[in-house]
Structures are given as C-alpha cells and as structure tokens.
Design a protein around this motif. Structure first.
Motif, PDB file in Angstrom:
ATOM      1  N   GLN A  13      -2.985 -26.321  24.556  1.00 25.32           N
ATOM      2  CA  GLN A  13      -3.412 -26.348  25.805  1.00 25.32           C
ATOM      3  C   GLN A  13      -2.957 -27.430  26.987  1.00 25.32           C
ATOM      4  O   GLN A  13      -2.516 -28.333  26.225  1.00 25.32           O
ATOM      5  CB  GLN A  13      -5.237 -26.570  25.616  1.00 25.32           C
ATOM      6  N   PRO A  14      -3.086 -27.217  27.912  1.00 29.70           N
ATOM      7  CA  PRO A  14      -2.644 -28.060  28.974  1.00 29.70           C
ATOM      8  C   PRO A  14      -3.228 -29.638  28.773  1.00 29.70           C
ATOM      9  O   PRO A  14      -4.499 -29.713  28.463  1.00 29.70           O
ATOM     10  CB  PRO A  14      -2.993 -27.812  30.369  1.00 29.70           C
ATOM     11  N   GLY A  15      -2.436 -30.582  28.846  1.00 27.73           N
ATOM     12  CA  GLY A  15      -2.873 -31.958  28.578  1.00 27.73           C
ATOM     13  C   GLY A  15      -2.921 -32.172  27.091  1.00 27.73           C
ATOM     14  O   GLY A  15      -3.039 -33.395  26.605  1.00 27.73           O
ATOM     15  N   GLY A  16      -2.349 -31.473  26.003  1.00 21.81           N
ATOM     16  CA  GLY A  16      -2.422 -31.697  24.541  1.00 21.81           C
ATOM     17  C   GLY A  16      -1.084 -32.380  24.441  1.00 21.81           C
ATOM     18  O   GLY A  16      -0.239 -32.506  25.161  1.00 21.81           O
ATOM     19  N   SER A  63      11.285 -34.966  34.792  1.00 18.42           N
ATOM     20  CA  SER A  63      10.190 -34.012  34.578  1.00 18.42           C
ATOM     21  C   SER A  63       9.560 -34.525  33.547  1.00 18.42           C
ATOM     22  O   SER A  63       8.236 -33.833  33.448  1.00 18.42           O
ATOM     23  CB  SER A  63      10.832 -32.658  34.523  1.00 18.42           C
ATOM     24  N   VAL A  64       9.973 -35.164  32.478  1.00 18.69           N
ATOM     25  CA  VAL A  64       9.252 -35.444  31.382  1.00 18.69           C
ATOM     26  C   VAL A  64       9.113 -37.007  31.074  1.00 18.69           C
ATOM     27  O   VAL A  64       8.375 -37.468  30.258  1.00 18.69           O
ATOM     28  CB  VAL A  64       9.965 -35.129  29.819  1.00 18.69           C
ATOM     29  N   LYS A  65       9.638 -37.915  31.927  1.00 20.72           N
ATOM     30  CA  LYS A  65       9.706 -39.315  31.905  1.00 20.72           C
ATOM     31  C   LYS A  65       8.041 -39.784  32.066  1.00 20.72           C
ATOM     32  O   LYS A  65       7.372 -39.280  32.843  1.00 20.72           O
ATOM     33  CB  LYS A  65      10.335 -39.957  32.951  1.00 20.72           C
ATOM     34  N   GLY A  66       7.862 -40.748  30.894  1.00 22.24           N
ATOM     35  CA  GLY A  66       6.216 -41.220  30.903  1.00 22.24           C
ATOM     36  C   GLY A  66       5.440 -40.335  30.176  1.00 22.24           C
ATOM     37  O   GLY A  66       4.253 -40.752  29.700  1.00 22.24           O
ATOM     38  N   ASN A  84       3.289 -35.695  24.973  1.00 22.85           N
ATOM     39  CA  ASN A  84       2.058 -35.675  25.493  1.00 22.85           C
ATOM     40  C   ASN A  84       1.761 -35.234  26.686  1.00 22.85           C
ATOM     41  O   ASN A  84       2.892 -34.970  27.650  1.00 22.85           O
ATOM     42  CB  ASN A  84       1.801 -37.282  25.621  1.00 22.85           C
ATOM     43  N   SER A  85       0.558 -34.929  27.170  1.00 25.28           N
ATOM     44  CA  SER A  85      -0.114 -34.462  28.622  1.00 25.28           C
ATOM     45  C   SER A  85       0.783 -33.370  28.856  1.00 25.28           C
ATOM     46  O   SER A  85       1.780 -33.352  30.016  1.00 25.28           O
ATOM     47  CB  SER A  85       0.291 -35.862  29.590  1.00 25.28           C
ATOM     48  N   LEU A  86       0.994 -32.531  28.118  1.00 26.88           N
ATOM     49  CA  LEU A  86       1.760 -31.223  28.282  1.00 26.88           C
ATOM     50  C   LEU A  86       1.394 -30.330  29.516  1.00 26.88           C
ATOM     51  O   LEU A  86      -0.021 -30.188  29.641  1.00 26.88           O
ATOM     52  CB  LEU A  86       1.868 -30.463  26.659  1.00 26.88           C
ATOM     53  N   LYS A  87       2.261 -29.766  30.066  1.00 26.67           N
ATOM     54  CA  LYS A  87       2.086 -28.989  31.139  1.00 26.67           C
ATOM     55  C   LYS A  87       2.318 -27.633  31.076  1.00 26.67           C
ATOM     56  O   LYS A  87       3.432 -27.393  30.173  1.00 26.67           O
ATOM     57  CB  LYS A  87       2.633 -29.521  32.477  1.00 26.67           C
ATOM     58  N   PRO A  88       1.817 -26.644  31.429  1.00 19.57           N
ATOM     59  CA  PRO A  88       2.269 -25.181  31.333  1.00 19.57           C
ATOM     60  C   PRO A  88       4.049 -25.203  31.758  1.00 19.57           C
ATOM     61  O   PRO A  88       4.633 -24.257  31.139  1.00 19.57           O
ATOM     62  CB  PRO A  88       1.667 -24.451  32.572  1.00 19.57           C
ATOM     63  N   GLU A  89       4.461 -25.923  32.799  1.00 24.72           N
ATOM     64  CA  GLU A  89       5.838 -25.908  32.971  1.00 24.72           C
ATOM     65  C   GLU A  89       6.794 -26.333  31.778  1.00 24.72           C
ATOM     66  O   GLU A  89       7.934 -26.200  31.798  1.00 24.72           O
ATOM     67  CB  GLU A  89       6.070 -26.443  34.211  1.00 24.72           C
ATOM     68  N   VAL A 123       2.500 -23.855  26.453  1.00 24.19           N
ATOM     69  CA  VAL A 123       1.504 -24.694  27.109  1.00 24.19           C
ATOM     70  C   VAL A 123       0.744 -23.599  27.584  1.00 24.19           C
ATOM     71  O   VAL A 123       1.165 -23.179  28.921  1.00 24.19           O
ATOM     72  CB  VAL A 123       1.913 -25.913  27.817  1.00 24.19           C
ATOM     73  N   SER A 124      -0.538 -23.260  27.245  1.00 25.10           N
ATOM     74  CA  SER A 124      -1.232 -22.294  28.037  1.00 25.10           C
ATOM     75  C   SER A 124      -2.858 -22.633  27.586  1.00 25.10           C
ATOM     76  O   SER A 124      -3.205 -22.988  26.454  1.00 25.10           O
ATOM     77  CB  SER A 124      -0.849 -21.038  27.653  1.00 25.10           C
ATOM     78  N   SER A 125      -4.012 -22.230  28.558  1.00 21.94           N
ATOM     79  CA  SER A 125      -5.328 -22.194  28.263  1.00 21.94           C
ATOM     80  C   SER A 125      -5.670 -21.001  27.876  1.00 21.94           C
ATOM     81  O   SER A 125      -6.866 -20.799  27.632  1.00 21.94           O
ATOM     82  CB  SER A 125      -5.998 -22.885  29.450  1.00 21.94           C
TER      83      SER A 125
END
Length: 125
Positions: A13-16, A63-66, A84-89, A123-125
């Motif tokens: 899920q997003p944020g995972g 796009s992935v820094k941090g 961490n803090s994965l996003k759909p993109e 990455v999807s809800s």
C-alpha cells in the motif's frame, strides 16, 4: 554460471515499505558497482540508485532520495534496496545490475555488465 537474482518485490500500500535483494552467484560483487534500475509500463528503464565497490559511496535519483537506501553485505554477496514511504509512481519492475569498476559511473545501461531478471513492485491501495 554468472547470475544476478532479485527478490523481495510484491504488492504494498502507499506509504509502505519493501526491501529488495540482489544476490550474485558465479562471481563476487566486491569489484562491482551495483545499480538498481526500474521500468514502468510504457516507460524507459531508469536508474534509481547505485553503490560503489571502493568505499561504499551511494547515489540516488532525486525521485527516491530520502526514501530509498542502498546497501551491500559482502559476506552474503548481496546488495539491498530498502524502499520506504512508497508511492504509486514507484510501481515498476526493479532490476539490479553490476558494473565492473570501483565507482558508480552513472546509469547508462550499456555500462553495466550483468543484469538480473527483475522483480515486480506494485504500490496500490
């Protein structure tokens, strides 16, 4: 047989978070800079992160820094990508690749000598 094998992908899920592994067989990663790349449907393969073989220095795409961290375990002949803090993109097939040499020299695909088969990250809800 020289081989790179990625694992650890999946649906999150997003944020995972996910941790990808890149395990080498048939050769040692000690002398190789290792890059992580990703390719989303309909897009070109892009560099995500790299870790040098000389001093462990790292590089990240903006796009992935941090959010992503690359590391290597020489005893296990494996490189990891903690996401961490994965996003759909971030959804893509993720590949690791080995470039003979001490430093990360960029993300031009032709610079890398060996490639893994890829692991899907969704990455999807």
């Amino acid at each position: 047989q020289v081989q790179l094998v990625e694992s650890g992908g999946g649906l999150v899920q997003p944020g995972g978070s996910l941790r990808l592994s890149c395990a080498a067989s048939g050769f040692t990663l000690d002398n190789y800079a290792i890059g992580w790349f990703r390719q989303a449907p309909g897009k070109e393969r892009e560099g995500v992160s790299c870790i040098s073989s000389s001093d462990g220095s790292t590089d990240y795409a903006d796009s992935v820094k941090g959010r992503f961290t690359i590391s290597r375990d020489k005893a296990k002949n494996t490189v990891y990508l903690q996401m961490n803090s994965l996003k759909p993109e971030d959804t893509a097939v993720y590949y690791c690749a080995a470039d003979l040499g001490p430093f990360c020299s960029g993300y031009e695909l032709y610079e890398y000598d060996y490639w893994g088969q890829g692991t899907q990250v969704t990455v999807s809800s």
